[in-house]
Design a protein around this motif. Sequence first.
Motif, PDB file in Angstrom:
ATOM      1  N   ALA A  13       0.814  -1.216   0.000  1.00 35.74           N
ATOM      2  CA  ALA A  13       0.000   0.000   0.000  1.00 35.74           C
ATOM      3  C   ALA A  13       0.847   1.265   0.000  1.00 35.74           C
ATOM      4  CB  ALA A  13      -0.929   0.004   1.209  1.00 35.74           C
ATOM      5  N   ARG A  14       2.055   1.205   0.563  1.00 32.50           N
ATOM      6  CA  ARG A  14       2.881   2.401   0.729  1.00 32.50           C
ATOM      7  C   ARG A  14       4.304   2.169   0.217  1.00 32.50           C
ATOM      8  NH1 ARG A  14      -1.489   4.008   1.204  1.00 32.50           N
ATOM      9  NH2 ARG A  14      -2.366   5.425   2.777  1.00 32.50           N
ATOM     10  N   ASP A  15       4.419   1.499  -0.916  1.00 33.99           N
ATOM     11  CA  ASP A  15       5.743   1.171  -1.449  1.00 33.99           C
ATOM     12  C   ASP A  15       6.541   2.427  -1.802  1.00 33.99           C
ATOM     13  OD1 ASP A  15       7.721  -0.783  -2.672  1.00 33.99           O
ATOM     14  OD2 ASP A  15       7.212   0.423  -4.429  1.00 33.99           O
ATOM     15  N   THR A  16       5.902   3.379  -2.460  1.00 37.24           N
ATOM     16  CA  THR A  16       6.603   4.607  -2.850  1.00 37.24           C
ATOM     17  C   THR A  16       7.083   5.375  -1.641  1.00 37.24           C
ATOM     18  OG1 THR A  16       5.341   4.808  -4.915  1.00 37.24           O
ATOM     19  CG2 THR A  16       6.373   6.819  -4.058  1.00 37.24           C
ATOM     20  N   GLU A  17       6.202   5.524  -0.647  1.00 39.69           N
ATOM     21  CA  GLU A  17       6.564   6.266   0.560  1.00 39.69           C
ATOM     22  C   GLU A  17       7.730   5.605   1.288  1.00 39.69           C
ATOM     23  OE1 GLU A  17       2.284   7.262  -0.323  1.00 39.69           O
ATOM     24  OE2 GLU A  17       3.576   5.501  -0.431  1.00 39.69           O
ATOM     25  N   LEU A  18       7.690   4.285   1.418  1.00 39.35           N
ATOM     26  CA  LEU A  18       8.759   3.575   2.111  1.00 39.35           C
ATOM     27  C   LEU A  18      10.073   3.647   1.339  1.00 39.35           C
ATOM     28  CD1 LEU A  18       6.748   0.479   3.383  1.00 39.35           C
ATOM     29  CD2 LEU A  18       7.868   2.198   4.829  1.00 39.35           C
ATOM     30  N   SER A  19       9.992   3.615   0.011  1.00 42.58           N
ATOM     31  CA  SER A  19      11.231   3.705  -0.770  1.00 42.58           C
ATOM     32  C   SER A  19      11.876   5.074  -0.593  1.00 42.58           C
ATOM     33  CB  SER A  19      10.958   3.424  -2.248  1.00 42.58           C
ATOM     34  OG  SER A  19      10.208   4.467  -2.850  1.00 42.58           O
ATOM     35  N   ARG A  20      11.068   6.120  -0.496  1.00 42.98           N
ATOM     36  CA  ARG A  20      11.628   7.450  -0.295  1.00 42.98           C
ATOM     37  C   ARG A  20      12.161   7.621   1.126  1.00 42.98           C
ATOM     38  NH1 ARG A  20       6.964  10.484  -3.910  1.00 42.98           N
ATOM     39  NH2 ARG A  20       7.910   9.927  -5.904  1.00 42.98           N
ATOM     40  N   LEU A  21      11.521   6.963   2.076  1.00 40.27           N
ATOM     41  CA  LEU A  21      11.994   7.033   3.458  1.00 40.27           C
ATOM     42  C   LEU A  21      13.280   6.234   3.664  1.00 40.27           C
ATOM     43  CD1 LEU A  21       8.519   6.750   5.181  1.00 40.27           C
ATOM     44  CD2 LEU A  21      10.107   8.675   5.444  1.00 40.27           C
ATOM     45  N   SER A  22      13.666   5.444   2.678  1.00 43.49           N
ATOM     46  CA  SER A  22      14.927   4.700   2.760  1.00 43.49           C
ATOM     47  C   SER A  22      15.961   5.256   1.786  1.00 43.49           C
ATOM     48  CB  SER A  22      14.691   3.211   2.477  1.00 43.49           C
ATOM     49  OG  SER A  22      14.242   3.017   1.143  1.00 43.49           O
ATOM     50  N   SER A  23      15.739   6.489   1.314  1.00 45.48           N
ATOM     51  CA  SER A  23      16.640   7.107   0.342  1.00 45.48           C
ATOM     52  C   SER A  23      17.652   8.018   1.021  1.00 45.48           C
ATOM     53  CB  SER A  23      15.822   7.922  -0.665  1.00 45.48           C
ATOM     54  OG  SER A  23      15.301   9.097  -0.045  1.00 45.48           O
ATOM     55  N   SER A  24      18.627   8.473   0.243  1.00 44.80           N
ATOM     56  CA  SER A  24      19.623   9.407   0.782  1.00 44.80           C
ATOM     57  C   SER A  24      18.998  10.744   1.143  1.00 44.80           C
ATOM     58  CB  SER A  24      20.769   9.600  -0.218  1.00 44.80           C
ATOM     59  OG  SER A  24      20.289  10.121  -1.442  1.00 44.80           O
ATOM     60  N   LYS A  25      17.891  11.094   0.493  1.00 46.86           N
ATOM     61  CA  LYS A  25      17.212  12.335   0.861  1.00 46.86           C
ATOM     62  C   LYS A  25      16.607  12.244   2.258  1.00 46.86           C
ATOM     63  CE  LYS A  25      16.081  14.621  -3.475  1.00 46.86           C
ATOM     64  NZ  LYS A  25      14.983  15.115  -4.344  1.00 46.86           N
ATOM     65  N   ALA A  26      16.220  11.052   2.686  1.00 46.46           N
ATOM     66  CA  ALA A  26      15.721  10.892   4.053  1.00 46.46           C
ATOM     67  C   ALA A  26      16.840  11.159   5.059  1.00 46.46           C
ATOM     68  CB  ALA A  26      15.143   9.488   4.249  1.00 46.46           C
ATOM     69  N   VAL A  27      18.063  10.745   4.727  1.00 49.83           N
ATOM     70  CA  VAL A  27      19.213  11.050   5.587  1.00 49.83           C
ATOM     71  C   VAL A  27      19.452  12.555   5.611  1.00 49.83           C
ATOM     72  CG1 VAL A  27      21.663  10.623   6.015  1.00 49.83           C
ATOM     73  CG2 VAL A  27      20.241   8.808   5.032  1.00 49.83           C
ATOM     74  N   TYR A  28      19.328  13.186   4.452  1.00 51.19           N
ATOM     75  CA  TYR A  28      19.482  14.642   4.368  1.00 51.19           C
ATOM     76  C   TYR A  28      18.469  15.339   5.270  1.00 51.19           C
ATOM     77  CZ  TYR A  28      20.543  19.082   1.985  1.00 51.19           C
ATOM     78  OH  TYR A  28      20.938  20.362   1.691  1.00 51.19           O
ATOM     79  N   ALA A  29      17.218  14.850   5.260  1.00 51.78           N
ATOM     80  CA  ALA A  29      16.188  15.428   6.124  1.00 51.78           C
ATOM     81  C   ALA A  29      16.503  15.177   7.591  1.00 51.78           C
ATOM     82  CB  ALA A  29      14.822  14.840   5.764  1.00 51.78           C
ATOM     83  N   LEU A  30      16.953  13.967   7.919  1.00 45.89           N
ATOM     84  CA  LEU A  30      17.258  13.603   9.302  1.00 45.89           C
ATOM     85  C   LEU A  30      18.348  14.484   9.891  1.00 45.89           C
ATOM     86  CD1 LEU A  30      16.680  11.372  11.534  1.00 45.89           C
ATOM     87  CD2 LEU A  30      18.724  10.228  10.639  1.00 45.89           C
TER      88      LEU A  30
END
Length: 206
Positions: A13-30
């Motif tokens: 149901a949330r494949d796109t969201e989870l893939s983005r939350l596991s991206s380098s941009k998620a580290v940038y946000a963190l």
Amino acid sequence: MNVDSFRDDLRAARDTELSRLSSSKAVYALTGGEMDGDAVRTGTARELRAFAPILERWRDDADGDAADLFADAAEFAAEFADNFDAEASDGDDSRHVVADALDAPGNDVERLAGAAAALLVLDELAGQLVGFFVGDADRKSADEFRTFRAELADYGDEAAELLAARCESEADEEAARDAGTAVVDGAYDWYVGTLESMGVEPKNVC
């Protein structure tokens, strides 16, 4: 509920969201854009520092195996927060990856679903954190974050197993999926909102 169906359905149901939350941009946000080892450790510690008190409150409201899981997971989160950055606070009014989406669940089924979803999100993000330290040639930190990720997965497995045992009706299963989806959606709101506030386009995964 089958022990794997909750996470499988959530991923579907949330494949796109989870893939983005596991991206380098998620580290940038963190890290608030500070892509160095200290910032990764501090950002992770802040999230865990916000997550642990929620699990402690759930422990007090739960019973049996669920209470034990929440207690153990809270201790795990607090311990790793100290290991990563003992001086880091929970960020006060700053937004958090999963903690901000976890106040709503109100019974053991919803709490277990929320915990399983939160641990899944953090597991996905932790994979990218391991990769960050591998790329940074910091073997010690990479190994430390691998251990962190492995324990996240273990607690996620336990939460999913207890959730499967507690879901006794279709209504329980629906409530679990709603609670889990809300956590992933909340984490994705953190991702989008944080990046947009930094002037970064959130939708292109790098």
